[in-house]
Design an enzyme around this catalytic site. Sequence first.
Site, PDB file in Angstrom:
ATOM      1  N   GLU A   1      -9.182   1.010   2.776  1.00 42.28           N
ATOM      2  CA  GLU A   1      -9.884  -0.232   3.118  1.00 42.28           C
ATOM      3  C   GLU A   1     -11.369  -0.115   2.801  1.00 42.28           C
ATOM      4  OE1 GLU A   1      -8.589  -2.575   6.962  1.00 42.28           O
ATOM      5  OE2 GLU A   1      -8.002  -0.474   7.182  1.00 42.28           O
TER       6      GLU A   1
ATOM      7  N   SER B   1       0.815  -1.218   0.000  1.00 50.11           N
ATOM      8  CA  SER B   1       0.000   0.000   0.000  1.00 50.11           C
ATOM      9  C   SER B   1       0.853   1.274   0.000  1.00 50.11           C
ATOM     10  CB  SER B   1      -0.922   0.009   1.220  1.00 50.11           C
ATOM     11  OG  SER B   1      -0.138   0.047   2.404  1.00 50.11           O
ATOM     12  N   HIS B   2       2.098   1.192   0.480  1.00 40.97           N
ATOM     13  CA  HIS B   2       2.958   2.376   0.518  1.00 40.97           C
ATOM     14  C   HIS B   2       4.221   2.213  -0.319  1.00 40.97           C
ATOM     15  CE1 HIS B   2       0.261   3.394   3.767  1.00 40.97           C
ATOM     16  NE2 HIS B   2       0.666   4.633   3.669  1.00 40.97           N
TER      17      HIS B   2
END
Lengths: 338, 338
Positions: A188, A47-48
Site C-alpha cells: 500500500e 494482491s495474492h
Amino acid sequence: MNQTVKIRLNDVKTLAHDILKGAGYGADHAQSIAEMLYTCQLDDCQSHGLFRLFMCIDTIKAGKIDGQAEPQITNPGKAIIRADARGGMSLLAMQAAMPELIDKTREFGVAAMAINRCFHFSALWPEVERLSAAGLAAIAMVPSHSWVAPAGGTRGTLGTNPLAFSWPRQGKMPFTFDFATSAFARGEIELYKRAGKPLPDGVAIDKEGNPTNDPDAALGGAMLTFGGYKGSALSIMIELMAGPMIDDLTSLESHEFAEGKGGAPYHGEIVLAFDPAQFSGGKLAENDARAERLFADIIDQGARLPSQRRFAARERNLHRGYVEIPAALHEDLLALLP
Amino acid sequence: MNQTVKIRLNDVKTLAHDILKGAGYGADHAQSIAEMLYTCQLDDCQSHGLFRLFMCIDTIKAGKIDGQAEPQITNPGKAIIRADARGGMSLLAMQAAMPELIDKTREFGVAAMAINRCFHFSALWPEVERLSAAGLAAIAMVPSHSWVAPAGGTRGTLGTNPLAFSWPRQGKMPFTFDFATSAFARGEIELYKRAGKPLPDGVAIDKEGNPTNDPDAALGGAMLTFGGYKGSALSIMIELMAGPMIDDLTSLESHEFAEGKGGAPYHGEIVLAFDPAQFSGGKLAENDARAERLFADIIDQGARLPSQRRFAARERNLHRGYVEIPAALHEDLLALLP
C-alpha cells in the site's frame, strides 16, 4: 483496473502451473502454488492471486529456495504437527500436513501445526478456511521482514505479521478475517508512492523515528502497527508464537537471511485448530444459533462482516466460470511462459 | 492518589478474605478471590486489586451468584479441560483446573481450558502468568457486556473483550500483555465523566451512532473497538471462542442475563496453553535466545515491553513488604468488614 481479460477457471491453474514449472519449481510445488493462486484469484483477491507469480519467480531467481524440496512431517508433541518445508515454498508442506492437522484436532479437541523452514508469500485465509470447511475453528500467524517499529520505537523490528481466523457457519460461508498487524501493507505504501499521495497519519516513521506522511521516507524508515501499543503487543505475540516457539526465525532474522535479495521471505508459520463440537460438549446446534445471533446483530446495524466482498466475488466467478484480471497483468504473465 | 495507607502483604489477603466471607462467599471462594486481589494489588494494579471488593459485594447483592458453588471439572476432549463454575465466581474453578491445564499441555503440547457458567471480574494477566511461570506460553480471552459497537455499526454488540498473552523468559519476568479490545475501558469513560473532560476521538458513538466526545453520550451510546475494523474483527473472534465455541454466553446474552442489576458479568472464559519445549523440538535454549534478541532490540530503541511498570511495582512491594492504597479506599473497605 481499466482493461481486463477473462480467464476461464481451469486456465488460471494451468497458466500458473506452466509458469512455475518453467521457472524451476517441481511439479508438486507448482501444483500446490497454483492451487493457492487459483483460490485467491477466484475471490478477486488480486494482491495474492496470479500477480504473485512475479514474487514466486523472483524467489527462485534470488537463489535460496529449493524448488524440489520434499516436505517432512513429524510429531514433536502428541497434538503438534511439524511440516518441515526444508527450504521450499510453504504450500506443499502445508498441503501435505493439513489432513493430519484436521485428524489431530478431531482426536484431541485442539491441535497445532508448525510449518518450518519455508519461503512464504501467500494469504492466510485459504488455510484457515480449509479448516473451517472441515467444521473447525482456526487461527494462523506468520512473521515477515522487520519493516515495522514497535509502539514507542524508532526502527523496524517486527514484521507485518498477519493474523487470520476462521469460524465455521452451518450452511453459510465462514466468518473469516486475515489482516496485517501493521497499519498498512507494505504494498500500500508503494501504491501511495507511485500515486504521489501523502500517507495518512499513524502509518509510518522516517529513519530518525519521527512521524512521516512521505512514502519515500516511510520506505526508508519504518512502518507502524495498527492500533498503537495494543497492535504492537499483538505483533510481538505473533513473532514469538510463529518464530522462537516453533524453532523458526523472527522477522529480524528473516530480514537478515534475505540479504536484500528480494523474493518471498523465509521463516515459519503456526496454525491452531479447535473442534467446536468437543468444546461445546455436543451442544453444537444451540451454540451455532448463538453465534448466528451475534452475526445477525452486527449485520442488522449496517456493519459488514469481514470477507463478505470476497465471498460475493467467489460466488459470481464460480457462477460465470471465469475470473477477470488486468490486461497488462495478463500480458506480463504470458511473457513468463517458457 | 493523595493520602495513602500502607497495608502489609499478608494483611491484604486477610482483609479481602474477611470482607468476602462476611458478604456471603464460602471460605474457598473467599480464598481464591482474595488470592487474585492480592496478586493484582501487589503489582499496584489498583483497578483490579482491593478496589474490586465492591464489585464482588455488588455481585452477591444482585442475587444471581452462588457464593458456595462447587466447581466441576470434566474433559470434553482429550486436550480440553472444562471448569464449570456452576454459577459461582470464576476464580475457584480456574484455580481448581489450572494444574490439570498445565499437565495436559505438557502431555499434548497444546491444551485448552474453558471456564463456564461463571461470574467474572478479574484481570487475565494473573492467569496467563501462572502458565508462563510453569514454562508455558498462554492466551486468555473473555467476553463481557455488549457495550461496544462493531466497526461500521451503530450500537453495542460486542464486549470490551480483553485478550491476554504471556511468554516465559528464562530467569526473567515474562513477556505479558492484557488489553481490552475496546479503545477505552468502561471505567476510563466514567473517569472522564467525573473529571468533566471530553473523550478523545475514536472512542465512542452516541445512541444515534454518531461519533461523540461527550462521556454521557458515550455511556448512553456505545464504545468503539481499538484499531478500527481490525480490532473489531479480533473482538468478534473473542466473542466466538470464549462464547459459542465453549457453550457459553456472548456479551449480548450476558448483558441480557444481568437484567441491569450490576455486579460482575456472567459468561465463560477460554485459556489456551502451549509448551514451547515441545514446539521447538527440544531446542529451547537456542529459541529463548532468539526471543531475547527480539526483546533487546525493542528495548534498545527506547520502546517499552508491556507490563514493565507492573513488574517494577511487584519487585518494590515484595521488597518493602507492603502495598499502598488510597486512604479513602481503605476507609470504605473497613466499613465493609462484618
